[in-house]
Enzyme design. Structure first.
Site, PDB file in Angstrom:
ATOM      1  N   LYS A 194       0.855  -1.185   0.000  1.00 23.92           N
ATOM      2  CA  LYS A 194       0.000   0.000   0.000  1.00 23.92           C
ATOM      3  C   LYS A 194       0.892   1.238   0.000  1.00 23.92           C
ATOM      4  O   LYS A 194       2.101   1.147   0.156  1.00 23.92           O
ATOM      5  CB  LYS A 194      -0.906  -0.004   1.234  1.00 23.92           C
ATOM      6  CG  LYS A 194      -1.969  -1.102   1.163  1.00 23.92           C
ATOM      7  CD  LYS A 194      -2.969  -0.928   2.274  1.00 23.92           C
ATOM      8  CE  LYS A 194      -4.042  -2.008   2.231  1.00 23.92           C
ATOM      9  NZ  LYS A 194      -4.917  -1.926   3.405  1.00 23.92           N
ATOM     10  N   HIS A 208       2.273   6.628   3.017  1.00 24.00           N
ATOM     11  CA  HIS A 208       1.793   8.008   2.932  1.00 24.00           C
ATOM     12  C   HIS A 208       2.500   8.916   3.935  1.00 24.00           C
ATOM     13  O   HIS A 208       3.371   8.490   4.691  1.00 24.00           O
ATOM     14  CB  HIS A 208       0.271   8.064   3.077  1.00 24.00           C
ATOM     15  CG  HIS A 208      -0.219   7.466   4.352  1.00 24.00           C
ATOM     16  ND1 HIS A 208      -0.082   8.111   5.551  1.00 24.00           N
ATOM     17  CD2 HIS A 208      -0.833   6.282   4.610  1.00 24.00           C
ATOM     18  CE1 HIS A 208      -0.600   7.354   6.505  1.00 24.00           C
ATOM     19  NE2 HIS A 208      -1.045   6.240   5.967  1.00 24.00           N
ATOM     20  N   HIS A 242       3.013   7.996   7.521  1.00 20.17           N
ATOM     21  CA  HIS A 242       4.137   7.098   7.822  1.00 20.17           C
ATOM     22  C   HIS A 242       5.446   7.889   7.903  1.00 20.17           C
ATOM     23  O   HIS A 242       6.318   7.570   8.692  1.00 20.17           O
ATOM     24  CB  HIS A 242       4.266   6.001   6.760  1.00 20.17           C
ATOM     25  CG  HIS A 242       3.125   5.038   6.759  1.00 20.17           C
ATOM     26  ND1 HIS A 242       2.367   4.780   5.637  1.00 20.17           N
ATOM     27  CD2 HIS A 242       2.598   4.287   7.752  1.00 20.17           C
ATOM     28  CE1 HIS A 242       1.423   3.905   5.948  1.00 20.17           C
ATOM     29  NE2 HIS A 242       1.547   3.593   7.227  1.00 20.17           N
TER      30      HIS A 242
END
Length: 580
Positions: free
Chosen positions: A140, A143, A146
């Protein structure tokens, strides 16, 4: 110790007058922040915090009278050259030459431990601490949340380590769950082994996007995904080895990117480790009578005060599988046994506040008293971080963007020297810019991101800190041969020099503040002020063209400022550059 002889000396005189042990007084004596407008004293005592309150309503005139009386009983000595009073404070000015001599001596003697070897930390017990941060989901987007978790977690770990604690850094990967069913089924259709090896994060993300799209149109793909995940849960060898393959390549790539960030982990853990252990947790909850079945067939833990299920946490699906919180419970119990730590700190965005409240509450209900010592460091959201290609998908996009924009700025700046490694320098400056922008405010506040503001060279930015460090470093290099450590401190009596010394004196208090609330903003604003003060001193106190004795003393002052600036930057996770 940083300001040690001063605070101690003031405390011992106060202790005789107030009849209190000096230990009780040290934390009430604080360094006075530097003022741009006028010279200030070095330390102040807040009288209200040490005088026993006999009556409950201590009126202002009464406090001022006590302050006056106390000041009259105190005498100047070889350390304190002047005593005055302010509103509720007694102010102490240190003998000017002693101030310069002591501060400079300490900065160079303690090196990277300057400020930490202070009496403020002398009673600090050394602890074992586990910090979980970064924690992206494989396949994933990595973003901006993170990114924040990574740099904030790194700061907390750096600070704790600097203070002498034993720190274990854990990256808890999202490496399990239904997404792997989709990914597995998708890879069998759209995957490419070569691409996986050369660019794992990108390729797995593309496969994941493709298979999600396909699953919307084709029920069969959903079924394949469920089959794949069921096989994974049942530990089917072939399915498991494919999953392991994805995980290994992803971690390898993460390690490389974290290296660019200057971040490392002691352990790459993940939800996958706690698949079986979460079943054990469910058994324990059941045995303790904490599991309740709902009408839907799920199992919950009642967290309400009246035990009426008005507040509960779901820990098991109706088909018997575990949830994220169940795996977190298993992970916490496992880590506590493995590391026997005093504290566990989780660094995630504030949308997970409730999750962690419930996690700690369930652990307490299970009888784990150490849950009291678990802590969630939460942070706000960043809006509007985009790259030229559009929205941020990978951490690397942000790093590359910061580097390329910085390179451009450096190329257009007339002052830039020819650098040996412009790419590496641009990367370090760009990163400093991102970190300072992120750490300027309270961690819990949201902020609007702007590249232009982040990368400004003037104003309170990471670029300005790097520029100051590089400038002070080149000043040192210029006079490298003629440096002596034995200087005449009488040459450092100009107001600009005194301001720098006073500010250096305060460093331990700033570290203490950040160690108490884990907010980096105290250190950031301290370093920005230090850089401004150094810039003013650099203009008004030239080394070049001054008499040798004066030049030596000033050089030593700038060297001390650079040393403390570098220490603070490293704590924040920034690598200081020596030229730009």
């Amino acid at each position: 110790m940083a300001a040690c002889p001063f605070r101690r000396s003031i405390a011992s005189q106060l202790s005789r007058v107030l009849n209190l042990p000096p230990e009780n007084l040290i934390n009430s004596i604080s360094a006075v922040p530097v003022s741009k407008k006028r010279p200030v004293a070095d330390f102040q005592l807040f009288v209200g915090s040490v005088i026993e309150d006999k009556s409950s309503d201590r009126s202002k005139p009464d406090l001022q009278l006590q302050t006056q009386r106390l000041a009259e009983k105190l005498k100047c000595d070889t350390v304190v050259s002047e005593i005055s009073t302010g509103p509720g404070t007694v102010n102490f000015t240190i003998n000017r030459e002693l101030l310069a001599k002591t501060v400079l001596q300490r900065v160079f003697k303690d090196g990277s431990k300057y400020g930490i070897k202070s009496e403020l930390f002398s009673t600090l017990p050394r602890r074992k601490i586990v910090i979980e941060f970064s924690s992206p989901n494989i396949a994933k987007k990595f973003h901006v949340g993170h990114l924040r978790s990574t740099i904030i977690g790194n700061f907390v770990a750096n600070l704790k380590e600097a203070l002498g604690h034993q720190v274990t850094r854990i990256n808890y990967l999202g490496d399990w769950g239904m997404q792997f069913g989709l990914l597995g089924a998708g890879f069998q259709q759209f995957g490419n082994e070569e691409e996986l090896q050369s660019n794992p994060l990108q390729h797995l993300f593309e496969v994941y996007v493709q298979v999600n799209k396909a699953a919307e149109e084709d029920e069969n793909i959903k079924k394949l995904a469920q089959d794949f995940f069921r096989k994974l849960e049942a530990r089917d060898q072939q399915t498991l080895s494919m999953w392991q393959h994805f995980r290994d390549f992803s971690i390898e790539e993460y390690v490389r990117i974290y290296k660019r960030l200057g971040v490392h982990f002691d352990e790459y853990s993940g939800e996958s480790f706690y698949q079986e252990k979460s079943q054990e947790v469910l058994k324990m909850l059941d045995t303790k009578g904490l599991l309740q079945k709902t009408i839907k067939g799920t199992r919950v833990v009642d967290l309400s005060e009246k035990r009426d299920l008005s507040l509960s946490s779901t820990v098991m699906r109706s088909d018997g599988t575990s949830l994220y919180i169940t795996r977190d419970l298993a992970a916490a119990i496992d880590r506590m046994q493995k590391y026997n730590c005093d504290t566990m700190i989780y660094v995630t965005d504030k949308s997970q506040n409730t999750h962690f409240e419930q996690l700690f509450q369930i652990l307490k209900l299970m009888g784990y008293q150490w849950a009291e010592r678990c802590q969630h460091v939460s942070f706000g959201l960043v809006q509007g971080m985009k790259t030229r290609k559009g929205e941020v998908v990978f951490l690397e996009d942000v790093l590359n963007e910061a580097r390329s924009r910085m390179l451009q700025n450096m190329a257009s700046a007339k002052t830039s020297k020819e650098l040996e490694n412009p790419l590496e320098t641009a990367e370090k400056i760009g990163l400093a810019a991102l970190i300072i922008q992120d750490f300027k405010g309270l961690l819990s506040s949201d902020y609007q991101f702007s590249w232009d503001r982040v990368l400004q060279s003037r104003g309170d930015t990471g670029v300005f800190l790097q520029y100051t460090h590089a400038r002070l470093h080149s000043l040192e290099q210029m006079y490298r041969n003629g440096q002596s450590t034995d200087i005449n401190t009488a040459c450092l009596q100009d107001p600009q020099a005194i301001s720098v010394l006073q500010h250096l004196l305060r460093y331990d208090e700033v570290l203490y503040k950040s160690s108490e609330d884990l907010q980096p903003k105290h250190i950031v604003s301290y370093l920005l002020t230090l850089s401004h003060l150094a810039a003013v001193a650099h203009k008004t106190l030239p080394v070049k063209g001054s008499a040798p004795e004066l030049a030596q003393a000033r050089l030593r002052l700038f060297q001390a400022a650079r040393s403390v600036l570098a220490n603070g930057m490293k704590l924040l996770g920034i690598t200081p550059v020596t030229q730009m």
